[in-house]
Scaffold this active site. Structure first.
Site, PDB file in Angstrom:
ATOM      1  N   TRP A 169      12.695 -15.591   4.563  1.00  0.00           N
ATOM      2  CA  TRP A 169      14.034 -15.583   3.610  1.00  0.00           C
ATOM      3  C   TRP A 169      15.075 -15.134   4.540  1.00  0.00           C
ATOM      4  O   TRP A 169      16.292 -15.571   4.443  1.00  0.00           O
ATOM      5  CB  TRP A 169      13.545 -15.156   2.487  1.00  0.00           C
ATOM      6  CG  TRP A 169      13.049 -16.336   1.356  1.00  0.00           C
ATOM      7  CD1 TRP A 169      12.767 -17.735   1.855  1.00  0.00           C
ATOM      8  CD2 TRP A 169      12.634 -15.946  -0.021  1.00  0.00           C
ATOM      9  NE1 TRP A 169      12.092 -18.117   0.626  1.00  0.00           N
ATOM     10  CE2 TRP A 169      11.961 -17.174  -0.292  1.00  0.00           C
ATOM     11  CE3 TRP A 169      12.906 -15.046  -0.949  1.00  0.00           C
ATOM     12  CZ2 TRP A 169      11.506 -17.395  -1.568  1.00  0.00           C
ATOM     13  CZ3 TRP A 169      12.350 -14.833  -1.990  1.00  0.00           C
ATOM     14  CH2 TRP A 169      11.740 -16.302  -2.597  1.00  0.00           C
ATOM     15  N   GLN A 216      11.235 -11.187  -3.312  1.00  0.00           N
ATOM     16  CA  GLN A 216      12.544 -11.175  -3.551  1.00  0.00           C
ATOM     17  C   GLN A 216      12.908  -9.732  -4.145  1.00  0.00           C
ATOM     18  O   GLN A 216      13.922  -9.411  -4.112  1.00  0.00           O
ATOM     19  CB  GLN A 216      12.775 -12.322  -5.027  1.00  0.00           C
ATOM     20  CG  GLN A 216      14.063 -12.061  -5.750  1.00  0.00           C
ATOM     21  CD  GLN A 216      14.981 -12.640  -4.533  1.00  0.00           C
ATOM     22  OE1 GLN A 216      14.923 -13.601  -4.003  1.00  0.00           O
ATOM     23  NE2 GLN A 216      16.227 -11.937  -4.368  1.00  0.00           N
ATOM     24  N   GLU A 230      11.621   1.795   3.079  1.00  0.00           N
ATOM     25  CA  GLU A 230       9.958   1.488   2.660  1.00  0.00           C
ATOM     26  C   GLU A 230      10.022   1.408   0.937  1.00  0.00           C
ATOM     27  O   GLU A 230      10.032   2.211   0.258  1.00  0.00           O
ATOM     28  CB  GLU A 230       9.145   2.897   2.713  1.00  0.00           C
ATOM     29  CG  GLU A 230       7.985   2.656   2.386  1.00  0.00           C
ATOM     30  CD  GLU A 230       6.983   4.067   2.080  1.00  0.00           C
ATOM     31  OE1 GLU A 230       5.644   3.943   2.242  1.00  0.00           O
ATOM     32  OE2 GLU A 230       7.707   4.993   1.644  1.00  0.00           O
ATOM     33  N   TRP A 242       7.876  -0.356  -1.090  1.00  0.00           N
ATOM     34  CA  TRP A 242       6.557  -0.874  -1.282  1.00  0.00           C
ATOM     35  C   TRP A 242       5.966  -0.965  -2.684  1.00  0.00           C
ATOM     36  O   TRP A 242       5.773   0.210  -3.198  1.00  0.00           O
ATOM     37  CB  TRP A 242       5.635   0.114  -0.329  1.00  0.00           C
ATOM     38  CG  TRP A 242       4.009  -0.173  -0.216  1.00  0.00           C
ATOM     39  CD1 TRP A 242       3.511  -1.607  -0.601  1.00  0.00           C
ATOM     40  CD2 TRP A 242       3.207   0.522   0.132  1.00  0.00           C
ATOM     41  NE1 TRP A 242       2.173  -1.538  -0.651  1.00  0.00           N
ATOM     42  CE2 TRP A 242       1.850  -0.051  -0.055  1.00  0.00           C
ATOM     43  CE3 TRP A 242       3.108   1.813   0.699  1.00  0.00           C
ATOM     44  CZ2 TRP A 242       0.660   0.245   0.269  1.00  0.00           C
ATOM     45  CZ3 TRP A 242       1.725   2.669   0.903  1.00  0.00           C
ATOM     46  CH2 TRP A 242       0.698   1.698   0.918  1.00  0.00           C
ATOM     47  N   ASP A 247      11.830   7.090   3.133  1.00  0.00           N
ATOM     48  CA  ASP A 247      10.702   7.100   2.609  1.00  0.00           C
ATOM     49  C   ASP A 247      10.626   6.788   1.346  1.00  0.00           C
ATOM     50  O   ASP A 247      11.886   7.073   0.316  1.00  0.00           O
ATOM     51  CB  ASP A 247      10.168   8.397   2.567  1.00  0.00           C
ATOM     52  CG  ASP A 247       8.936   8.602   2.198  1.00  0.00           C
ATOM     53  OD1 ASP A 247       7.681   8.016   2.391  1.00  0.00           O
ATOM     54  OD2 ASP A 247       8.739   9.586   1.174  1.00  0.00           O
ATOM     55  N   PHE A 248       9.623   6.393   0.458  1.00  0.00           N
ATOM     56  CA  PHE A 248       9.682   6.035  -0.913  1.00  0.00           C
ATOM     57  C   PHE A 248      11.006   5.407  -1.484  1.00  0.00           C
ATOM     58  O   PHE A 248      11.898   5.669  -2.540  1.00  0.00           O
ATOM     59  CB  PHE A 248       9.247   7.073  -1.701  1.00  0.00           C
ATOM     60  CG  PHE A 248       8.662   6.941  -3.210  1.00  0.00           C
ATOM     61  CD1 PHE A 248       7.678   6.073  -3.241  1.00  0.00           C
ATOM     62  CD2 PHE A 248       9.484   7.292  -4.176  1.00  0.00           C
ATOM     63  CE1 PHE A 248       6.982   5.664  -4.483  1.00  0.00           C
ATOM     64  CE2 PHE A 248       8.932   7.077  -5.380  1.00  0.00           C
ATOM     65  CZ  PHE A 248       7.790   6.143  -5.655  1.00  0.00           C
ATOM     66  N   ALA A 249      11.666   4.529  -0.842  1.00  0.00           N
ATOM     67  CA  ALA A 249      12.899   3.728  -1.296  1.00  0.00           C
ATOM     68  C   ALA A 249      13.007   3.086  -2.534  1.00  0.00           C
ATOM     69  O   ALA A 249      13.988   2.928  -3.175  1.00  0.00           O
ATOM     70  CB  ALA A 249      13.250   2.852  -0.463  1.00  0.00           C
ATOM     71  N   SER A 290       3.341  -3.375  -5.372  1.00  0.00           N
ATOM     72  CA  SER A 290       2.096  -4.218  -4.958  1.00  0.00           C
ATOM     73  C   SER A 290       2.265  -5.716  -4.915  1.00  0.00           C
ATOM     74  O   SER A 290       3.199  -6.243  -5.816  1.00  0.00           O
ATOM     75  CB  SER A 290       0.834  -4.167  -6.239  1.00  0.00           C
ATOM     76  OG  SER A 290      -0.089  -4.965  -6.015  1.00  0.00           O
ATOM     77  N   HIS A 318       0.815   4.704   8.606  1.00  0.00           N
ATOM     78  CA  HIS A 318       0.026   5.838   8.434  1.00  0.00           C
ATOM     79  C   HIS A 318      -0.490   5.637   7.068  1.00  0.00           C
ATOM     80  O   HIS A 318      -1.594   6.665   6.829  1.00  0.00           O
ATOM     81  CB  HIS A 318       0.999   7.036   8.566  1.00  0.00           C
ATOM     82  CG  HIS A 318       2.085   7.005   7.778  1.00  0.00           C
ATOM     83  ND1 HIS A 318       2.934   6.167   7.837  1.00  0.00           N
ATOM     84  CD2 HIS A 318       2.485   7.993   6.824  1.00  0.00           C
ATOM     85  CE1 HIS A 318       4.027   6.424   6.772  1.00  0.00           C
ATOM     86  NE2 HIS A 318       3.768   7.541   6.151  1.00  0.00           N
ATOM     87  N   ASP A 319      -0.023   5.131   6.042  1.00  0.00           N
ATOM     88  CA  ASP A 319      -0.404   5.000   4.790  1.00  0.00           C
ATOM     89  C   ASP A 319      -1.534   3.669   4.638  1.00  0.00           C
ATOM     90  O   ASP A 319      -2.656   4.178   3.990  1.00  0.00           O
ATOM     91  CB  ASP A 319       0.538   4.681   3.744  1.00  0.00           C
ATOM     92  CG  ASP A 319       1.573   5.815   3.433  1.00  0.00           C
ATOM     93  OD1 ASP A 319       1.005   7.116   3.477  1.00  0.00           O
ATOM     94  OD2 ASP A 319       2.932   5.537   3.370  1.00  0.00           O
TER      95      ASP A 319
END
Length: 413
Positions: free
Chosen positions: A287, A239, A218, A220, A193-195, A222, A299-300
């Protein structure tokens, strides 16, 4: 029971953290949504394991199983307590045993970027963990989130103490906890989570230490937008994800947020987006497909949070794309179980074609069309897919229609 084996030697899987990645035949299932904690989830899910297995999923991602301040599981405190809003530790063990019996690997949701303290320490904030296992002091919390540790090695998750992974004692304790989840509880795969919150080098250390069979991060942030308009070129976005995968020593895959962002705009009459200037798929899949976990929603992004949802009337075009293409596809619980039998059956049909034709994460792709209302591609020269409103079919009598639905069709040789 249908397709219960994913064709990987199980003994090699136990010791090689990239055996499943190398095999490339994974089809993942996200086995929860944002509301699952309200529905006696471990018991509910156990009844669905035979269906999940028979459908052909190789691994099911479960919600965070640890004690948490939020019922969804993403504000953990006592990592060794597995009594959660999803059910008791006994119900969890029963679920994992059923999954193991039916050859569906259990993926643990690993939330180790942040942790809620038990007692007030430095600065009068809750940044100590007295009275519970992993009873760290303020040195375990980054200085930028109120602790006495070092600066964060990633982005901050605001409002809670962020864990300082530069501390050797922290990494030792986390590795031992992951080994416990792996060897004593029965989880085999990890989702980080929230890597973005801590350096990928620590993910590499945790995978090497706990020897998860399959891991996904994850990462993530923008996509590139100009106002509300998604830029055609998302190379810098993909990238950054690839840089994170590299940082894990290539041991982890990552969710292909680039493909999701592009695909959910493309299906609205902008299918030209699905071919990059080099003629390849425009996401991480184009790539580094063997490390790209493709998905439509989670879920988000979807569910009741709907932070970045895929357009609901185009869901099957999305699955026709990711389930026929290279990369490692993931199917979301809501789409599989909450949209009626027809959607579920259409997804299963696409999964059947993927397995029957041995499409895998590194399969070749030749994009034939990428116009506003038509996208067509040939995968491994034996599967052809068309998406969009315009009519189209492949040339040649060797192609047979395998399945079709609203605005998509798939042929095979």
């Amino acid at each position: 029971m249908g397709y219960l084996s994913n064709g990987v030697d199980e003994s090699s899987q136990q010791t090689d953290p990239v055996a499943a990645v190398r095999n490339g035949k994974e089809i993942l299932f996200q086995a929860f949504n944002w509301e699952s904690h309200k529905h006696d989830w471990w018991k509910n899910l156990e009844t669905k394991v035979p269906d999940i297995a028979q459908s052909g999923f190789t691994s099911a991602w479960l919600p965070p199983a640890t004690h948490s301040f939020s019922p969804e599981g993403y504000l953990p405190q006592n990592l060794y307590s597995l009594n959660s809003s999803y059910g008791s530790v006994d119900l969890l063990r029963a679920l994992l045993q059923k999954m193991n019996l039916l050859k569906v690997r259990a993926m643990a949701d690993i939330v180790i970027n942040h942790r809620i303290g038990t007692t007030q320490g430095h600065g009068g904030i809750y940044n100590r963990y007295d009275g519970i296992p992993l009873s760290w002091d303020e040195r375990a919390v980054t200085s930028c989130t109120g602790g006495l540790g070092n600066q964060s090695t990633g982005d901050n998750f605001h409002g809670v103490p962020n864990i300082d992974h530069t501390q050797h004692f922290v990494r030792k304790d986390i590795t031992e906890w992951l080994q416990w989840l792996r060897n004593s509880i029965g989880f085999q795969d990890f989702r980080f989570d929230f890597a973005r919150g801590y350096s990928a080098e620590y993910v590499r250390e945790y995978i090497e230490g706990a020897k998860s069979i399959f891991s996904v991060g994850e990462y993530w942030d923008s996509c590139n937008y100009n106002g509300d308009y998604l830029d055609y070129n998302q190379d810098s976005h993909r990238q950054r994800i690839i840089h994170w995968i590299d940082g894990t020593g290539k041991l982890s895959t990552a969710f292909d947020f680039t493909t999701k962002g592009i695909l959910q705009e493309a299906v609205k009459g902008e299918l030209w987006r699905l071919r990059d200037p080099q003629g390849k798929p425009p996401g991480v899949m184009g790539w580094w497909p063997s490390r790209a976990v493709t998905f439509i929603d989670n879920h988000d992004t979807g569910s009741t949070q709907a932070h970045w949802p895929f357009p609901g009337n185009h869901i099957m075009e999305g699955y026709a794309y990711i389930l026929t293409h290279p990369g490692i596809p993931l199917v979301f619980y809501d789409h599989f179980y909450d949209r009626g039998d027809s959607t579920r059956n259409e997804i299963v049909m696409l999964m059947d074609i993927r397995r029957r034709q041995a499409i895998h994460s590194r399969s070749s792709i030749r994009i034939l069309e990428a116009q506003p209302n038509i996208y067509a591609a040939v995968i491994d020269e034996k599967v052809c897919v068309k998406i969009g409103d315009d009519s189209w079919c492949p040339a040649g009598s060797e192609w047979t229609l395998a399945t079709s639905g609203q605005r998509y069709a798939v042929w095979e040789k």
